[in-house]
Design an enzyme around this catalytic site. Structure first.
Site, short mmCIF file in Angstrom:
data_model
loop_
_atom_site.label_atom_id
_atom_site.label_comp_id
_atom_site.label_asym_id
_atom_site.label_seq_id
_atom_site.Cartn_x
_atom_site.Cartn_y
_atom_site.Cartn_z
N LYS A 155 43.03 36.95 49.40
CA LYS A 155 43.81 36.75 48.17
C LYS A 155 44.07 38.09 47.48
O LYS A 155 45.19 38.37 47.07
CB LYS A 155 42.96 35.82 47.27
CG LYS A 155 43.69 35.17 46.14
CD LYS A 155 42.98 33.89 45.73
CE LYS A 155 41.71 34.10 44.93
NZ LYS A 155 41.97 34.43 43.51
N SER A 191 35.97 46.46 37.07
CA SER A 191 36.99 45.44 37.30
C SER A 191 38.14 46.00 38.12
O SER A 191 38.84 46.92 37.69
CB SER A 191 37.54 44.93 35.96
OG SER A 191 38.74 44.23 36.19
N GLN A 221 40.79 44.38 38.79
CA GLN A 221 42.07 43.95 38.20
C GLN A 221 42.53 44.96 37.16
O GLN A 221 43.70 45.35 37.13
CB GLN A 221 41.91 42.56 37.57
CG GLN A 221 41.72 41.47 38.61
CD GLN A 221 41.43 40.12 38.01
OE1 GLN A 221 41.25 39.98 36.80
NE2 GLN A 221 41.36 39.10 38.86
N ASP A 240 32.61 37.07 43.31
CA ASP A 240 33.24 35.76 43.48
C ASP A 240 32.41 34.83 44.37
O ASP A 240 32.69 33.64 44.48
CB ASP A 240 34.64 35.91 44.09
CG ASP A 240 35.59 36.64 43.14
OD1 ASP A 240 35.33 36.62 41.92
OD2 ASP A 240 36.57 37.22 43.62
N ARG A 262 30.76 30.55 34.97
CA ARG A 262 30.10 30.18 36.23
C ARG A 262 28.58 30.20 36.13
O ARG A 262 27.91 29.61 36.99
CB ARG A 262 30.57 31.08 37.38
CG ARG A 262 31.97 30.72 37.82
CD ARG A 262 32.44 31.51 39.03
NE ARG A 262 33.79 31.09 39.38
CZ ARG A 262 34.67 31.84 40.04
NH1 ARG A 262 34.34 33.05 40.43
NH2 ARG A 262 35.88 31.36 40.31
N ARG A 311 36.08 27.82 43.06
CA ARG A 311 34.86 28.25 43.78
C ARG A 311 33.72 27.26 43.59
O ARG A 311 32.86 27.13 44.45
CB ARG A 311 34.48 29.67 43.35
CG ARG A 311 35.65 30.65 43.54
CD ARG A 311 35.25 31.96 44.16
NE ARG A 311 36.42 32.83 44.34
CZ ARG A 311 37.17 32.87 45.44
NH1 ARG A 311 36.87 32.15 46.49
NH2 ARG A 311 38.23 33.68 45.51
C1 S3P Z 1 39.94 40.61 41.80
C2 S3P Z 1 38.97 41.24 41.06
C3 S3P Z 1 37.79 40.55 40.50
C4 S3P Z 1 37.59 39.21 41.19
C5 S3P Z 1 38.87 38.43 41.29
C6 S3P Z 1 39.87 39.19 42.14
C7 S3P Z 1 41.08 41.40 42.29
O1 S3P Z 1 38.00 40.31 39.12
O2 S3P Z 1 36.60 38.48 40.50
O3 S3P Z 1 38.65 37.17 41.86
O4 S3P Z 1 41.80 40.95 43.21
O5 S3P Z 1 41.29 42.50 41.77
P1 S3P Z 1 37.68 41.41 37.99
O6 S3P Z 1 38.65 42.53 38.15
O7 S3P Z 1 37.87 40.70 36.68
O8 S3P Z 1 36.28 41.86 38.21
#
Ligand code: S3P
Length: 444
Positions: free
Chosen positions: A26, A172, A174, A321, A352, A394
């Site tokens: 993903k 993070s 993201q 995750d 969670r 999840r």
């Molecule tokens: C992800 C980063 C993680 C993860 C999420 C996917 C990504 O989140 O938990 O399912 O693809 O960059 P965070 O950036 O909030 O840690």
């Protein structure tokens, strides 16, 4: 495929055996779609993640004027727009349940010369966006959210940005990726320091597509693009976060041998493998190889006697995750499994720490909630129960695996939510069961 408001009943099965062909990763799929949309030229992305999260990214990109078409099952053809090719969307962009869609696109849209509004479902609209908005604002971005922690919908008036040097307050990927996307067209370098390295798919792909990016794991330096990214055709490795359900199923089931093909094993993501090995899992990694600078392999897992472990610190981002399914492994393992330093779990698709503790308790597991994790006293027989997914994909899949080894039936409400990341999860689970008749039953 599971429909709206589906209840699924899982019963124990005598043997678990077979091979799993995983859906595409993903995190890599989101990035392959977004980066190729900015590239100059066409790219074919195979084994694109089929879940609703990545489809949300594709819909948003199409709404921004990118041409994306299907080229056979699981394959996308993306015609990148090159520099300045995105167009203002005629409507609100809907990220549905996907924080990765919302956060990465917000970084990108902060530099685009038009107005965007990005929203999501009730769960996503309750997740913190202040952590995203602050660094983007300090780059000069005009991006605003609602309420005390800047919840979505987010309003973005894109414009000229400047590079920043920024210490990420939390690990993070993201937020890191959102800032990198903003930095691609900012003035001057963007330098990021990470408290602990998070998944590095953006760094690997951006470098591969021609961005001037240097990374030593802890710090990343990105220069703005002087020419558009080059398109990158690739076959997305299987998602280790989806593999995790079958890795744990194979290890905790008393009569199992499962082979998982083409699983991504990027070291920033393999915490679940390390944790299971430390618990005593009989797990082998075979046939290691690379696809677009991402390592992948086949994994064989067999019935194991697990023991409890402690998971904390730098390990947490490497399996963030997978903690719901790790908790299921901990419930079966002998002794105590302690998870600490994972307060981030409170702001995922559900809280969670609370949702996993509540639902596993219903199955007879002794779980103590901590502010930043949980303590699981494992080794007791799990009992089938009526459990709820808290609208969290999840949780749905973790509870199904718990149901496979529990005594009696486990009824999972709102189980359709698994579609967010793994639409064929239920079929794949059935395919491993020698006696397929009644082990997984659907009702609406
Ligand atoms: C992800 C980063 C993680 C993860 C999420 C996917 C990504 O989140 O938990 O399912 O693809 O960059 P965070 O950036 O909030 O840690």
């Amino acid at each position: 495929m599971a429909k709206q408001d589906t209840t699924i009943t899982v019963k124990p099965c005598p043997r678990l055996e077979g091979e799993i062909a995983l859906p595409g990763d993903k995190s890599i799929s989101h990035r392959a779609a977004i980066f190729n949309s900015l590239a100059e030229g066409k790219a074919e992305v195979r084994n694109f993640a089929p879940g609703k999260d990545c489809l949300a990214t594709v819909s948003c990109l199409k709404a921004l004027g990118v041409q994306i078409s299907r080229k056979g099952p699981g394959n996308l053809l993306i015609s990148g727009t090159g520099s300045n090719g995105l167009r203002e969307a005629s409507n609100v962009l809907d990220a549905h349940n996907s924080a990765t869609t919302m956060r990465l696109l917000s970084g990108l849209l902060s530099s685009q010369p038009f107005l965007s509004v990005v929203t999501g479902d009730a769960s996503l609209r309750s997740r913190p966006m202040g952590r995203l908005i602050k660094p983007l604002q300090s780059m000069g971005g005009e991006i605003y959210g609602r309420g005390k922690d800047s919840f979505a919908p987010l309003v973005i008036r894109g414009g000229k940005l400047r590079g920043i040097e920024f210490l990420l307050p939390l690990p993070s990927a993201q937020i890191k990726s959102a800032i990198l996307l903003a930095g691609l067209s900012a003035q001057g370098k963007t330098v990021l320091h990470q408290p602990v390295p998070s998944r590095d798919h953006s760094e690997r792909l951006l470098k591969r597509m021609g961005a001037h990016l240097e990374s030593n794991g802890a710090s990343i330096s990105l220069s703005p693009l002087t020419s558009p990214l080059s398109p990158l055709s690739l076959c997305i490795p299987g998602d280790i976060s989806s593999a995790a359900y079958f890795l744990v199923a194979g290890a905790i089931h008393p009569n199992a041998r499962v082979i998982i093909r083409n699983c991504g094993i990027n070291p920033t993501r393999t915490g679940i493998i390390d944790a299971l090995l430390a618990m005593g899992a009989r797990l082998r990694i075979e046939n290691e190889r690379l696809e677009a600078d991402e390592p992948l392999a086949d994994i064989v897992v067999e019935s194991s006697e697990l023991r409890g472990i402690e998971v904390a610190g730098d390990m947490i981002p490497r399996l963030i995750d997978e903690i719901p399914i790790l908790a299921v492994a901990g419930s079966v393992a002998k002794g105590k499994t302690v998870i600490r330093g994972a307060a981030e779990l409170r702001v995922k698709e559900s809280d969670r720490i609370a949702s996993v503790s509540q639902e596993l308790s219903k199955m007879g597991v002794e779980v103590e909630e901590l502010p930043d994790g949980m303590v699981i006293h494992g080794g007791r027989l799990l009992l089938g129960a009526e459990v709820d997914t808290h609208s969290d994909h999840r949780l749905a899949m973790s509870l199904a695996i718990a149901g496979l080894i529990a005594e009696g039936e486990t009824t999972i409400k709102h189980a359709q939510i698994a579609q967010v990341s793994y639409p064929s999860f239920w079929q794949d689970l059935l395919s491993l069961q020698a006696e397929q008749s009644n082990t997984v039953a659907f009702s609406n």
